[in-house]
Design a protein around this motif. Structure first.
Motif, PDB file in Angstrom:
ATOM      1  N   UNK A 190       0.810  -1.234   0.000  1.00  0.00           N
ATOM      2  CA  UNK A 190       0.000   0.000   0.000  1.00  0.00           C
ATOM      3  C   UNK A 190       0.835   1.273   0.000  1.00  0.00           C
ATOM      4  N   UNK A 208       0.465  12.943  -1.667  1.00  0.00           N
ATOM      5  CA  UNK A 208       1.621  13.522  -2.349  1.00  0.00           C
ATOM      6  C   UNK A 208       1.543  13.143  -3.825  1.00  0.00           C
ATOM      7  N   UNK A 209       1.690  14.140  -4.691  1.00  0.00           N
ATOM      8  CA  UNK A 209       1.623  13.849  -6.127  1.00  0.00           C
ATOM      9  C   UNK A 209       2.973  14.003  -6.802  1.00  0.00           C
ATOM     10  N   UNK A 228       7.279  15.493  -5.979  1.00  0.00           N
ATOM     11  CA  UNK A 228       8.217  16.108  -5.036  1.00  0.00           C
ATOM     12  C   UNK A 228       9.620  16.042  -5.602  1.00  0.00           C
ATOM     13  N   UNK A 264      15.535  14.758   1.300  1.00  0.00           N
ATOM     14  CA  UNK A 264      14.519  15.488   2.061  1.00  0.00           C
ATOM     15  C   UNK A 264      13.160  14.853   1.822  1.00  0.00           C
ATOM     16  N   UNK A 265      12.242  15.124   2.730  1.00  0.00           N
ATOM     17  CA  UNK A 265      10.890  14.565   2.650  1.00  0.00           C
ATOM     18  C   UNK A 265       9.887  15.635   3.044  1.00  0.00           C
ATOM     19  N   UNK A 316      11.505  10.116  -8.338  1.00  0.00           N
ATOM     20  CA  UNK A 316      10.392   9.820  -7.427  1.00  0.00           C
ATOM     21  C   UNK A 316       9.691   8.555  -7.898  1.00  0.00           C
ATOM     22  N   UNK A 322       2.458   3.835  -5.811  1.00  0.00           N
ATOM     23  CA  UNK A 322       2.072   5.038  -5.053  1.00  0.00           C
ATOM     24  C   UNK A 322       3.247   5.999  -5.146  1.00  0.00           C
ATOM     25  N   UNK A 323       2.951   7.255  -4.853  1.00  0.00           N
ATOM     26  CA  UNK A 323       3.990   8.289  -4.929  1.00  0.00           C
ATOM     27  C   UNK A 323       4.804   8.273  -3.641  1.00  0.00           C
ATOM     28  N   UNK A 324       6.116   8.174  -3.782  1.00  0.00           N
ATOM     29  CA  UNK A 324       6.991   8.200  -2.598  1.00  0.00           C
ATOM     30  C   UNK A 324       8.340   8.798  -3.002  1.00  0.00           C
ATOM     31  N   UNK A 325       8.837   9.776  -2.224  1.00  0.00           N
ATOM     32  CA  UNK A 325      10.171  10.297  -2.512  1.00  0.00           C
ATOM     33  C   UNK A 325      11.201   9.172  -2.450  1.00  0.00           C
ATOM     34  N   UNK A 326      12.194   9.269  -3.293  1.00  0.00           N
ATOM     35  CA  UNK A 326      13.246   8.256  -3.372  1.00  0.00           C
ATOM     36  C   UNK A 326      14.580   8.942  -3.068  1.00  0.00           C
TER      37      UNK A 326
END
Lengths: 514, 514
Positions: free
Chosen positions: A51, A94-95, A97, A111-112, B100, B105-109
């Motif tokens: 998820x 979040x779409x 970043x 960074x987050x 990213x 799903x969208x998640x910073x990498x």
């Protein structure tokens, strides 16, 4: 003093004498199954990687919650469902970043975004102004320096405080001496709650001033050297009606400190930031996951024993140790009890809670709905719940249990724990622990407990950090925990009597402070 | 055996007897100044934070090198200049970078480009295909699976191998027992060099196949859990005439492993990547930094003692421990010797080397230019250099020195080190250490040495990682190192004789292998 202790001792012996013997055959069955064909790695993958971060009210939270319902149903549990607990607030997704240092040279930045951060107006580039942590919460300072912040990224960074963090192992287990002298942990006093409420109000006012200044975003860097772990939580903008904040981002210690030093030595820093997040207030309702093994004894099946853990997480990683760990242990424990055909007499109910990270909302409002209302009036179900068992301190195995100062519980749990000593769990302490979901039960006078767990690298690396991911789970620890939880829940479901209680307390909850 | 040892002992005593007494007054002066008013934090800021990553041939490398020249000049050193050493290759400047996870799903990498990576065609989004490390270097596999890679991001990720990395402290110091039993370290055999050359060739061929497949980029994730440290080096595309590779990126362990698990369980992953880097072949020349304190003794001033460290770094951080640490120690050591008015008899020359990270180019070609050519013919300067001292194993203080199996050196260094024992340095070993710039001197038969240093968190956290930044420097260690280096260099400059030598070796260098 001694006479009093003796009297208490007799009372305790009488108290525990009313409780039956441990069902060692059942314990053995649970141990064999739990340490053998465990479902834990599979469950953990489907609660973390699949998820994604389970931020309260997010699509991922609902996906994980629905998967849990489906899974619990597939095991044959009853009444498996999402149970609404009340109003949480806005969904935040979040779409997009990205962040990079552009001047004095180009360098990737780790960074987050903070959860429920506002968005930038597309990708924005600008200079960085430095504020100390103190300046950033000084509303007088912020009010009189609005022009300095306009069109700038605000970097909030203090001086490095802990340059040799690496000299101690990040991961540790409790020694016997530490277990023997364990004290109250994670407890908030009334004064703490008042102080927290004050800090939230100042932070809200500071957010308004940052916004009115026309700054581009607020970037914070920790003051301690966490060697690649970035600790990230969220804003309060999830609340219905709350104003959107500026974009708020947490930088790695290394990136934030480098920028701080550059600015201090007169070298201007520029960044480019793109943070796009979507807010939705389409469904402000919060949902817990609930499922049951119905009790087998006609006389006792209306009584329940609960076990649970919070399902929601922060957003910088997939919330593996906080708290997919607790959820998979509880799911595995109830799976073991169900699949082994042990026929518990009382009904066993699992709850996976929503909104714990914001203020333990899911468990608090569940208790308010079922057991004791906000005016401290008891509801009929209050007389029908024996106990609640919680797990929320990371992936570490169980070393014992906090009894929350319930002296009549101590000898009972000592009896239950005795056959499990060889698994490394032998401590039953009168001490209290807080900051998680058993508190709502404890507050309502329902025996509610959190187990003592080995800390591992929870506080040092994973708790609320970008490293809270599947590979930081320790499966042997989680298996052990599932076995012990299953034994405790089983025993509570089989005892002739429900567990002895403390009176309810008229106590403020965290979110009563703000 | 015993008689042989005795004879050797007599020889060694005779050997060292030819060397004078330690100038303890000078040592004391150096110690007072070096442990007191150190310039090290200031120098470190101007070699790390201010220029940025000092990748060979980059603008930041040249900025740092010119700053070093200016600083050495400002201290009164002579002949401070950039000295060209030959052809390095192309300049590579990162201009923009973002990555990213977009699906599921969208998640910073957290990720970093490899140095000399190619660029994406703007920001590109696409699916991820998984290759094992073995498949990624299997040119037959890559040749027959070109269509599978087309339009995709290729993720090279092995299974997690070290899940409890945190149980040991990341930082440690050498114990007496470890010092007593120290062995050869970082040495490459002829077979290693051959193997390295083979691996480079395969990697080059694999890069060609990745490129011809039409893949979007190659993303690699480490196989070991480094808890937030991302280890990043570069491609070979700096070489004049080398083909540009696909974009090549290193992901954090956590991000890479999550994607691997998702793909393995049938959950497609999509990423968006933007990597813009500019190549330039305008100046393919490499440059070392050189400066001198001229000798004060008319008879000995034509002889030189050298000290040095490599100035270049990798690009994911600012190369603080690798090897700004060594540079600031060497700069501080020569500053101490100059500023204290000690009037060393021989000329003392500092060198800050270029291109060490690629294949020790700067020092190798310096030695080839000044001391011994590629055909092993000695040059006149070869007779005029007494020794070279190097530092390149992080921020840890000096615990002793490797003599590279030069038995006549051992008693001399033991005499020199004796008054410094209380600083924690007492070990003079016959053992060899390799993989850094003293090797070129050693190879040419010039006494060239690397000190033994406390490892601290060099191998575990900072070496070639995104955490190799200023806050990982330990200034008390660096001050101690500068004092010891200054004492050794001073003593070498004052002895009546130059240091005893081993014969030159006809040995392959690392870059001879490919």
């Amino acid at each position: 003093m001694k006479i009093r202790h003796l009297a208490l001792g007799i009372l305790l012996v009488l108290g525990s004498a009313a409780y039956g013997q441990v069902d060692t055959a059942a314990f053995s069955q649970i141990r064999r199954a739990g340490m053998g064909s465990s479902q834990i790695p599979h469950l953990a993958h489907y609660l973390t990687d699949v998820p994604g971060p389970r931020l309260s009210a997010s699509a991922a939270y609902l996906k994980a919650a629905k998967w849990a319902v489906k899974t619990l149903k597939s095991w044959g549990l009853q009444r498996a469902a999402l149970e609404p607990w009340g109003t949480f607030g806005k969904q935040w997704e979040l779409e997009d970043f990205s962040i990079i240092q552009k001047k004095p040279y180009v360098l990737p930045v780790t960074a987050y975004p903070q959860a429920w951060s506002g968005s930038t107006k597309g990708r924005q580039q600008g200079g960085v102004v430095l504020l100390s942590s103190q300046q950033a919460r000084d509303t007088v300072y912020l009010g009189t320096h609005q022009d300095d912040l306009k069109g700038k990224f605000v970097l909030v960074a203090g001086r490095q405080v802990d340059p040799d963090f690496n000299t101690r192992p990040a991961l540790h287990r409790l020694t016997d001496a530490q277990l023997d002298s364990i004290g109250d942990t994670h407890m908030l006093s009334e004064a703490d709650i008042t102080e927290y409420g004050r800090a939230v109000k100042i932070s809200k006012r500071a957010d308004e001033l940052f916004k009115s200044s026309g700054a581009l975003a607020v970037l914070s860097a920790g003051g301690a050297n966490h060697n690649g772990a970035v600790f990230v939580q969220g804003t309060g903008a999830y609340k219905p009606g709350a104003a959107e904040t500026l974009p708020k981002v947490i930088l790695s210690f290394e990136d934030g400190q480098r920028m701080r030093r550059l600015i201090m030595s007169g070298h201007p820093v520029e960044l480019a930031l793109n943070l796009q997040a979507r807010f939705s207030a389409a469904d402000v309702q919060g949902y817990n996951v609930i499922a049951e093994i119905p009790g087998s004894d006609p006389r006792l099946k209306s009584e329940i024993v609960m076990l649970g853990a919070h399902l929601d997480s922060w957003a910088a990683s997939t919330g593996a140790t906080d708290n997919a760990a607790g959820c998979v242990v509880m799911m595995e424990a109830i799976r073991l009890l169900d699949s082994l055909g042990l026929k518990p007499k009382r009904t066993i109910r699992i709850a996976l809670w929503d909104g714990e990270e914001q203020a333990m909302y899911g468990s608090y409002f569940y208790v308010q709905k079922h057991f004791m209302d906000k005016a401290y009036r008891l509801k009929p179900e209050h007389a029908k719940i024996s106990a609640y068992f919680n797990l929320d301190n990371g992936s570490g195995k169980i070393r014992g249990i906090f009894t929350q100062n319930n002296e009549r519980i101590k000898p009972i749990f000592e009896t239950w724990l005795q056959p499990l000593h060889d698994l490394g769990a032998r401590t039953v302490t009168l001490r209290n622990t807080g900051s998680t979901d058993h508190l709502a039960f404890d507050w309502a006078g329902i025996p509610g407990f959190q187990f003592i767990q080995d800390p591992l690298d929870y506080e040092t690396r994973t708790h609320h950090s970008n490293l809270d991911s599947y590979e930081h789970l320790q499966f042997e620890d989680l298996k052990q925990a599932a076995v012990i939880v299953a034994c405790f829940v089983y025993q509570a479901a089989m005892e002739e009597q429900m567990l002895p209680r403390k009176p309810p307390e008229k106590r403020r909850f965290l979110f009563d402070g703000y």
